[in-house]
Motif scaffolding. Structure first.
Motif: not given
Length: 217
Positions: A27-30, A34-47, A50-60
């Motif tokens: 579930w990655r950034p989500f 759910f744990r109320g970890d806002n800093k963790g969310f921002l960090k995971f969302f950026l990651i 540049v990882t899964s988001g890039l793959l989705i971009f290339l595919e679509n």
């Protein structure tokens, strides 16, 4: 799917977690949300971007909508591909896409391996602790290195045996999750590789230009 423990600070209770975070891998950034970890969310969302988001971009990405005449460098590059065998272009793109997917996989395995540890350590540093009579949480926190065994505990064979039984049961559950995770990885691998291989062997010995012409004829 993580091992959950109870932590308290005054009258407030929060859940800590130990072990590999399977939920973070899937579930990655989500998960930080759910744990109320806002800093963790921002960090995971950026990651994720540049990882899964890039793959989705290339595919679509709408490649057909590009006006190559307005971008000479890209136009010349595309023209240079026309005489290359299409199966080589397909193979190169698939290998590149697979490499990005593998890098993403390794990054998220590393994150999932460490997130519960870092998150629980943060709660402990904020003053959240398990209750003195919560042997389950104490045993797991000590086994996973968040807390140290006291001298009295080390001398108390009955208490150490109780801790060992708790840890053994928890780790058995973790093994079951790990085996299910391995099955998932194998299925994803087969679903990704087999269709690509079947497509590759069906590609005729034609150039990229001939392939494009066949699409519009």
């Amino acid at each position: 799917m993580a091992i959950k423990i109870n932590l308290k600070k005054n009258d407030e209770t929060k859940n800590g977690f130990v072990g590999f975070s399977f939920t973070t891998f899937f579930w990655r950034p989500f998960v930080p949300i759910f744990r109320g970890d806002n800093k963790g969310f921002l960090k995971f969302f950026l990651i994720w971007l540049v990882t899964s988001g890039l793959l989705i971009f290339l595919e679509n990405f709408p490649y057909d909508s590009i006006d190559f005449d307005k971008i000479p460098s890209i136009r010349d590059f595309v023209i240079s591909l026309f005489d290359i065998k299409y199966k080589y272009i397909f193979l190169l793109f698939y290998c590149f896409y697979s490499l990005l997917a593998l890098i993403s996989f390794v990054i998220w395995i590393f994150i999932a391996k460490n997130y519960n540890k870092n998150y629980t350590n943060k709660l402990l540093n904020q003053g959240y602790m398990p209750s003195e009579d919560d042997s389950y949480s104490l045993a797991l926190l000590k086994e996973y290195g968040h807390l140290e065994y006291t001298k009295d505990e080390l001398k108390n064979n009955e208490k150490m045996e109780q801790y060992k039984n708790i840890v053994d049961t928890a780790k058995q559950d973790e093994k079951k999750k790990f085996y299910i995770f391995l099955v998932y990885i194998v299925i994803i691998f087969l679903v990704s590789v087999v269709p690509a291989y079947l497509t590759y062997i069906q590609i005729r010995n034609e150039t990229y230009l001939e392939f494009l012409q066949s699409l519009y004829n």
